[in-house]
Design a protein around this motif. Structure first.
Motif, PDB file in Angstrom:
ATOM      1  N   VAL A  63      13.754   9.300   2.149  1.00  0.00           N
ATOM      2  CA  VAL A  63      13.500   9.594   3.578  1.00  0.00           C
ATOM      3  C   VAL A  63      14.834  10.029   4.184  1.00  0.00           C
ATOM      4  CG1 VAL A  63      12.605   8.730   5.766  1.00  0.00           C
ATOM      5  CG2 VAL A  63      11.662   7.874   3.623  1.00  0.00           C
ATOM      6  N   ALA A  64      14.967  11.325   4.383  1.00  0.00           N
ATOM      7  CA  ALA A  64      16.251  11.907   4.783  1.00  0.00           C
ATOM      8  C   ALA A  64      16.542  11.651   6.260  1.00  0.00           C
ATOM      9  CB  ALA A  64      16.214  13.412   4.528  1.00  0.00           C
ATOM     10  N   PRO A  65      17.826  11.702   6.655  1.00  0.00           N
ATOM     11  CA  PRO A  65      18.149  11.580   8.078  1.00  0.00           C
ATOM     12  C   PRO A  65      17.394  12.620   8.901  1.00  0.00           C
ATOM     13  CG  PRO A  65      20.140  11.429   6.758  1.00  0.00           C
ATOM     14  CD  PRO A  65      19.031  11.790   5.812  1.00  0.00           C
ATOM     15  N   SER A  66      17.148  12.292  10.146  1.00  0.00           N
ATOM     16  CA  SER A  66      16.396  13.197  11.017  1.00  0.00           C
ATOM     17  C   SER A  66      17.128  14.511  11.193  1.00  0.00           C
ATOM     18  CB  SER A  66      16.219  12.537  12.390  1.00  0.00           C
ATOM     19  OG  SER A  66      15.782  13.488  13.324  1.00  0.00           O
ATOM     20  N   LYS A  67      16.355  15.594  11.216  1.00  0.00           N
ATOM     21  CA  LYS A  67      16.967  16.898  11.449  1.00  0.00           C
ATOM     22  C   LYS A  67      17.250  17.118  12.929  1.00  0.00           C
ATOM     23  CE  LYS A  67      15.525  19.660   7.572  1.00  0.00           C
ATOM     24  NZ  LYS A  67      14.930  20.923   7.160  1.00  0.00           N
ATOM     25  N   LEU A  68      16.665  16.303  13.796  1.00  0.00           N
ATOM     26  CA  LEU A  68      16.819  16.551  15.238  1.00  0.00           C
ATOM     27  C   LEU A  68      17.607  15.494  15.977  1.00  0.00           C
ATOM     28  CD1 LEU A  68      13.574  17.893  16.932  1.00  0.00           C
ATOM     29  CD2 LEU A  68      15.644  19.115  16.303  1.00  0.00           C
ATOM     30  N   TYR A  69      17.535  14.241  15.497  1.00  0.00           N
ATOM     31  CA  TYR A  69      18.089  13.163  16.309  1.00  0.00           C
ATOM     32  C   TYR A  69      19.213  12.432  15.581  1.00  0.00           C
ATOM     33  CZ  TYR A  69      13.608  14.050  18.515  1.00  0.00           C
ATOM     34  OH  TYR A  69      12.532  14.658  19.101  1.00  0.00           O
ATOM     35  N   PRO A  70      20.470  12.751  15.917  1.00  0.00           N
ATOM     36  CA  PRO A  70      21.570  11.934  15.396  1.00  0.00           C
ATOM     37  C   PRO A  70      21.601  10.632  16.187  1.00  0.00           C
ATOM     38  CG  PRO A  70      22.423  13.652  16.864  1.00  0.00           C
ATOM     39  CD  PRO A  70      20.915  13.840  16.788  1.00  0.00           C
ATOM     40  N   GLY A  71      22.094   9.554  15.589  1.00  0.00           N
ATOM     41  CA  GLY A  71      22.133   8.288  16.308  1.00  0.00           C
ATOM     42  C   GLY A  71      23.389   8.148  17.141  1.00  0.00           C
ATOM     43  N   GLY A  72      23.471   7.031  17.870  1.00  0.00           N
ATOM     44  CA  GLY A  72      24.710   6.683  18.551  1.00  0.00           C
ATOM     45  C   GLY A  72      24.670   6.839  20.050  1.00  0.00           C
ATOM     46  N   ARG A  73      25.641   6.199  20.659  1.00  0.00           N
ATOM     47  CA  ARG A  73      25.720   6.154  22.118  1.00  0.00           C
ATOM     48  C   ARG A  73      25.887   7.549  22.726  1.00  0.00           C
ATOM     49  NH1 ARG A  73      24.455   2.972  26.375  1.00  0.00           N
ATOM     50  NH2 ARG A  73      25.487   3.894  28.135  1.00  0.00           N
ATOM     51  N   LYS A  74      26.764   8.338  22.116  1.00  0.00           N
ATOM     52  CA  LYS A  74      27.029   9.667  22.690  1.00  0.00           C
ATOM     53  C   LYS A  74      25.757  10.517  22.635  1.00  0.00           C
ATOM     54  CE  LYS A  74      31.213   9.203  23.872  1.00  0.00           C
ATOM     55  NZ  LYS A  74      31.373   8.963  25.291  1.00  0.00           N
ATOM     56  N   ALA A  75      25.078  10.442  21.510  1.00  0.00           N
ATOM     57  CA  ALA A  75      23.838  11.215  21.368  1.00  0.00           C
ATOM     58  C   ALA A  75      22.795  10.743  22.365  1.00  0.00           C
ATOM     59  CB  ALA A  75      23.307  11.088  19.939  1.00  0.00           C
ATOM     60  N   ALA A  76      22.743   9.441  22.601  1.00  0.00           N
ATOM     61  CA  ALA A  76      21.770   8.889  23.565  1.00  0.00           C
ATOM     62  C   ALA A  76      22.094   9.389  24.972  1.00  0.00           C
ATOM     63  CB  ALA A  76      21.807   7.361  23.519  1.00  0.00           C
ATOM     64  N   GLU A  77      23.380   9.370  25.310  1.00  0.00           N
ATOM     65  CA  GLU A  77      23.770   9.817  26.661  1.00  0.00           C
ATOM     66  C   GLU A  77      23.473  11.309  26.836  1.00  0.00           C
ATOM     67  OE1 GLU A  77      27.870   8.629  26.944  1.00  0.00           O
ATOM     68  OE2 GLU A  77      27.337   6.546  27.450  1.00  0.00           O
TER      69      GLU A  77
ATOM     70  N   LEU B 178      13.827   9.765  24.108  1.00  0.00           N
ATOM     71  CA  LEU B 178      14.786   8.650  24.102  1.00  0.00           C
ATOM     72  C   LEU B 178      14.325   7.472  23.243  1.00  0.00           C
ATOM     73  CD1 LEU B 178      15.937   8.726  27.829  1.00  0.00           C
ATOM     74  CD2 LEU B 178      17.423   8.931  25.822  1.00  0.00           C
ATOM     75  N   SER B 179      13.075   7.512  22.752  1.00  0.00           N
ATOM     76  CA  SER B 179      12.552   6.316  22.073  1.00  0.00           C
ATOM     77  C   SER B 179      13.384   5.871  20.858  1.00  0.00           C
ATOM     78  CB  SER B 179      11.080   6.493  21.698  1.00  0.00           C
ATOM     79  OG  SER B 179      10.889   7.652  20.944  1.00  0.00           O
ATOM     80  N   PRO B 180      13.934   6.784  20.040  1.00  0.00           N
ATOM     81  CA  PRO B 180      14.770   6.279  18.936  1.00  0.00           C
ATOM     82  C   PRO B 180      16.000   5.511  19.444  1.00  0.00           C
ATOM     83  CG  PRO B 180      14.176   8.576  18.569  1.00  0.00           C
ATOM     84  CD  PRO B 180      13.773   8.243  19.976  1.00  0.00           C
ATOM     85  N   TYR B 181      16.595   6.006  20.520  1.00  0.00           N
ATOM     86  CA  TYR B 181      17.808   5.374  21.057  1.00  0.00           C
ATOM     87  C   TYR B 181      17.472   4.046  21.731  1.00  0.00           C
ATOM     88  CZ  TYR B 181      19.279  10.033  20.017  1.00  0.00           C
ATOM     89  OH  TYR B 181      19.526  11.201  19.339  1.00  0.00           O
ATOM     90  N   LEU B 182      16.297   3.995  22.361  1.00  0.00           N
ATOM     91  CA  LEU B 182      15.857   2.730  22.959  1.00  0.00           C
ATOM     92  C   LEU B 182      15.564   1.724  21.844  1.00  0.00           C
ATOM     93  CD1 LEU B 182      13.497   4.177  25.699  1.00  0.00           C
ATOM     94  CD2 LEU B 182      15.616   2.907  26.119  1.00  0.00           C
ATOM     95  N   HIS B 183      14.947   2.205  20.771  1.00  0.00           N
ATOM     96  CA  HIS B 183      14.601   1.278  19.687  1.00  0.00           C
ATOM     97  C   HIS B 183      15.847   0.630  19.081  1.00  0.00           C
ATOM     98  CE1 HIS B 183      12.856  -0.677  16.290  1.00  0.00           C
ATOM     99  NE2 HIS B 183      13.716  -0.042  15.517  1.00  0.00           N
ATOM    100  N   PHE B 184      16.852   1.427  18.768  1.00  0.00           N
ATOM    101  CA  PHE B 184      18.059   0.867  18.152  1.00  0.00           C
ATOM    102  C   PHE B 184      19.034   0.324  19.203  1.00  0.00           C
ATOM    103  CE2 PHE B 184      16.494   3.378  14.586  1.00  0.00           C
ATOM    104  CZ  PHE B 184      16.664   2.464  13.556  1.00  0.00           C
ATOM    105  N   GLY B 185      18.639   0.393  20.457  1.00  0.00           N
ATOM    106  CA  GLY B 185      19.457  -0.187  21.516  1.00  0.00           C
ATOM    107  C   GLY B 185      20.715   0.606  21.820  1.00  0.00           C
ATOM    108  N   HIS B 186      20.757   1.867  21.429  1.00  0.00           N
ATOM    109  CA  HIS B 186      21.952   2.657  21.726  1.00  0.00           C
ATOM    110  C   HIS B 186      22.057   2.960  23.215  1.00  0.00           C
ATOM    111  CE1 HIS B 186      22.020   4.086  17.259  1.00  0.00           C
ATOM    112  NE2 HIS B 186      22.353   2.840  17.420  1.00  0.00           N
TER     113      HIS B 186
END
Ligand SMILES: Cc1cc2nc3c(=O)[nH]c(=O)nc-3n(C[C@H](O)[C@H](O)[C@H](O)COP(=O)(O)OP(=O)(O)OC[C@H]3O[C@@H](n4cnc5c(N)ncnc54)[C@H](O)[C@@H]3O)c2cc1C
Length: 450
Positions: free
Chosen positions: A209-223, A252-260
């Protein structure tokens, strides 16, 4: 005690401790974090520094390159912020079954108390049930996931219409920024070996299961995601959020899920922007606050949030009555997983999930309803949906996952006209999707992703 905080054991504070330990299980952020604020208050009270700890196991269900990468993307920023604010920071990735599995206990051995996230599903729930008795210091859980604290509710709410007035009654009291804090004692201890980032490739996890092509993680990406939503989509949300090809939702749901990012910060930013530009943000805030917190309420008061027994009696009975209705076509989990049905729209929704880690919310309903229609039994459909969301969705393994999957079976919904397979559970048709949404454009967009 603060209504967000629960003490889950009766152990005394360690007198000669080095620090208070904040264990970021779900809310992996420094900003807008009530649990971290509680850890700092406790540390200041005892003249101690704070250590911010986050771990990444290799053996939790569905651990994959996708989920690992999303978590790892956030680490450098969190570490930098911790150091700037005088907190210690420790990240430990357990790479394989041979790596030590007791990091929390090692760190807790020098701590006065542990503070962690109150979270009603998946591994955090299990940890919060078992760890408090295994350590000899206080173990606090703090709700920094919801705006209106989960602890304010005494029971499972029936539906959005029952929780909405309760939320609205107290919302102004809780829709305020987390109080600013300052540590009195900066962190200055040496940390155990094992500190440092890793790459998913080094870990014994699912590499298919490869990293997402659209959504990088992290605070900066969330902002960035939030800013883009405010600038481009908030004004379109009410009209176009049910038009998947229009891409008007926040993502925003991935960032909300991981609490970023916290839902509190998002709600405050949206309200401020809407006031400044004279926009109406009610539809968005209904999803972010009422629907999301209804899901946390459901999970909090359901001993097994993944069970079909959680749906209302009318839904259980009507599905039972139609259990032997003929299903044609019928697909297996493997066929669903491979996006190999006869329906090009359904396949596109599944492909969006496989490629990006998230399907548009409106089509997620269609996705779920069709799995019910084309599975051998309702129970098999439920298992397939949970498996696919938890394995592939960045925002899976969340209270929203189980609540919304069960919504497809009638949870938080009402009876509709009776029909085959679904009985009185709400049905969704391809013709309806064709009428209401731009199906060809959506299919084209997903095909262009890869
Ligand atoms: C079968 C099915 C499975 C789902 N699985 C998940 C899941 O695993 N994780 C998940 O977060 N959501 C899930 N949802 C709910 C919803 O589809 C997503 O929250 C939404 O699509 C996220 O995209 P967004 O951030 O662009 O949403 P936006 O429309 O921008 O909404 C903002 C936020 O509000 C919350 N929200 C939106 N819709 C809902 C809803 N129906 N219920 C509760 N909260 C909501 C989310 O936190 C979302 O990020 C599921 C829905 C269905 C029908």
């Amino acid at each position: 005690m603060n209504v967000r905080v629960r003490l889950l054991n009766n152990k005394p504070i360690r007198p000669q401790a080095k620090y208070v330990l904040y264990w970021a299980q779900m809310n992996r952020r420094v900003e807008s974090n009530h649990a971290l604020a509680h850890a700092v208050a406790l540390a200041n009270e005892h003249g101690l520094p704070v250590l911010f700890y986050e771990g990444l196991a290799c053996d939790y269900p569905f651990a994959s390159d996708r989920l690992h990468q999303f978590v790892l993307d956030a680490v450098p920023h969190t570490e930098k912020r911790c150091h700037k604010l005088g907190l210690g920071y420790f990240f430990y990735a357990r790479k394989n079954a041979q790596s030590p599995n007791d990091m929390l206990y090692r760190l807790a051995a020098d701590a006065a108390a542990v503070v962690t996230d109150d979270y009603p599903v998946f591994i955090a729930t299990r940890h919060n049930l078992t760890v408090p008795e295994r350590i000899d210091i206080p173990y606090y859980v703090v709700d920094s996931s919801c705006i209106v604290p989960m602890n304010l509710f005494e029971k499972r709410e029936y539906a959005a219409y029952t929780i909405r007035p309760k939320i609205n009654r107290v919302l102004s009291q809780y829709l305020v920024p987390v109080e600013r804090w300052k540590v009195n004692v900066p962190f200055r201890y040496e940390l155990p070996a094992g500190h440092g980032a890793v790459s998913p490739a080094e870990c014994d996890i699912d590499h298919s299961v490869a990293p997402s092509k659209l959504y990088p993680g992290g605070r900066k990406a969330a902002e960035k995601q939030l800013e883009e939503f405010l600038l481009e989509n908030l004004r379109r949300y009410a009209r176009e959020s049910n038009q998947p090809a229009g891409r008007a939702t926040s993502c925003l749901s991935p960032y909300l899920h991981f609490g970023h990012i916290s839902s509190l910060e998002v709600a405050l930013a949206v309200k401020e922007y809407a006031a400044e530009y004279k926009l109406v943000a009610d539809e968005f805030l209904e999803q972010l606050i009422v629907r999301r917190e209804l899901a946390f309420n459901f999970a909090r008061f359901s001993p097994n949030p993944q069970s079909i027994d959680n749906i209302p009696n009318w839904a259980l009975e009507t599905l039972r009555k139609h259990a032997s209705d003929i299903r044609s076509p019928q697909y297996t989990r493997e066929q669903f997983e491979a996006a190999a049905t006869h329906d090009a729209l359904w396949n596109a929704t599944q492909n969006e999930l496989l490629i990006t880690g998230k399907t548009h919310g409106y089509y997620r309903m269609y996705w779920g309803k069709k799995i019910i229609e084309w599975s051998r039994t309702a129970e098999e459909a439920l298992a397939t949906m949970i498996y696919l969301q938890d394995r592939y969705a960045l925002d899976g393994r969340d209270p929203n996952t189980y609540t919304n999957v069960l919504w497809c079976f009638g949870l938080h919904d009402r009876p509709w006209t009776e029909r085959a397979i679904f009985g009185m559970v709400r049905y969704m048709s391809f013709d309806g999707m064709k009428r209401k949404t731009d199906v060809p454009e959506y299919i084209r967009q997903v095909a262009a992703l890869g």
